[in-house]
Design a protein around this motif. Structure first.
Motif, mmCIF file in Angstrom:
data_model
loop_
_atom_site.group_PDB
_atom_site.id
_atom_site.type_symbol
_atom_site.label_atom_id
_atom_site.label_comp_id
_atom_site.label_asym_id
_atom_site.label_seq_id
_atom_site.Cartn_x
_atom_site.Cartn_y
_atom_site.Cartn_z
ATOM 1 N N GLU A 29 0.832 -1.207 0.000
ATOM 2 C CA GLU A 29 0.000 0.000 0.000
ATOM 3 C C GLU A 29 0.863 1.252 0.000
ATOM 4 O O GLU A 29 0.490 2.271 -0.595
ATOM 5 N N GLU A 36 1.890 1.743 -3.496
ATOM 6 C CA GLU A 36 0.752 2.267 -4.261
ATOM 7 C C GLU A 36 0.542 3.756 -3.991
ATOM 8 O O GLU A 36 0.182 4.519 -4.894
ATOM 9 N N ALA A 37 0.786 4.189 -2.761
ATOM 10 C CA ALA A 37 0.677 5.617 -2.450
ATOM 11 C C ALA A 37 1.695 6.417 -3.259
ATOM 12 O O ALA A 37 1.391 7.515 -3.753
ATOM 13 N N ALA A 65 2.845 5.478 -6.184
ATOM 14 C CA ALA A 65 2.355 5.425 -7.573
ATOM 15 C C ALA A 65 1.281 6.480 -7.814
ATOM 16 O O ALA A 65 1.274 7.151 -8.863
ATOM 17 N N ARG A 66 0.379 6.641 -6.867
ATOM 18 C CA ARG A 66 -0.692 7.639 -7.032
ATOM 19 C C ARG A 66 -0.127 9.053 -7.082
ATOM 20 O O ARG A 66 -0.599 9.900 -7.835
ATOM 21 N N GLU A 67 0.874 9.297 -6.274
ATOM 22 C CA GLU A 67 1.418 10.651 -6.148
ATOM 23 C C GLU A 67 2.439 10.985 -7.229
ATOM 24 O O GLU A 67 2.494 12.121 -7.710
#
Length: 198
Positions: free
Chosen positions: A80, A83-84, A86-88
């Motif tokens: 996770e 993934e954070a 990747a989002r940013e």
């Protein structure tokens, strides 16, 4: 003296990565020296730039410890945390960060390090470069304080630490034959070797 360029030398994404890391790691210290942890991330990013890396790699250097160190403190798993990132900052930077992350921390120290070695060996050149910069700083400015000082207490992990560094160093030398940082890493390992025999 600096020269001025008509073009920016880095993008707003680099600024955002620095601010992201400064906020995330504000309360962390380096284990052996007690210095602000952010100095490690700053150094790793600088080494990446200086060894020919690109902006994505330099950004990943600022973020590479987030999944292991910060995500669990914020109630997230390591995946996770990746993934954070990747989002940013996008999937390419997240992939570099993931490649530099010990994703399975359930085994023994030796098992975890062997998994990391295998992971880096199978990863992109970008991962290898950021890993090199990270480990160079860990050994020259981290472990140096623990095993490179004559006053340090004997540690059962010293042979293991040297094994880990030397194994990675061979991967770095093979994958990054033109790196200026690789020979410096070998020099640090040679300096530290005698201390693990106490």
């Amino acid at each position: 003296m600096a020269r001025f360029s008509p073009h920016p030398q880095y993008s707003d994404r680099y600024d955002r990565a620095v601010q992201f890391a400064l906020e995330a790691h504000r309360y962390q210290q380096r284990k052996y020296s007690g210095k602000p942890y952010i100095l490690h991330l700053q150094a790793v990013s600088s080494y990446v730039w200086l060894d020919g890396g690109n902006e994505n790699e330099a950004i990943a250097a600022w973020l590479h410890d987030y999944p292991e160190d910060i995500a669990p403190e914020r109630g997230m798993t390591i995946p996770e945390g990746v993934e954070a990132i990747a989002r940013e900052f996008g999937p390419e930077i997240a992939a570099i960060v993931r490649g530099c992350t010990e994703c399975d921390r359930s085994g023994t120290w030796r098992d975890r390090k062997q998994l990391y070695i295998d992971q880096v060996a199978a990863s992109s050149d970008s991962v290898v470069l950021v890993s090199l910069a990270d480990k160079y700083d860990n050994y020259s400015n981290g472990y140096f304080h623990e095993i490179g000082q004559k006053s340090a207490q004997p540690s059962r992990k010293r042979p293991e630490i040297i094994w880990f560094g030397e194994t990675l160093a061979e991967i770095y030398r093979r994958r990054l034959p033109h790196s200026l940082l690789v020979p410096q890493f070998f020099q640090v390992l040679e300096y530290l070797k005698p201390f693990h025999l106490e």
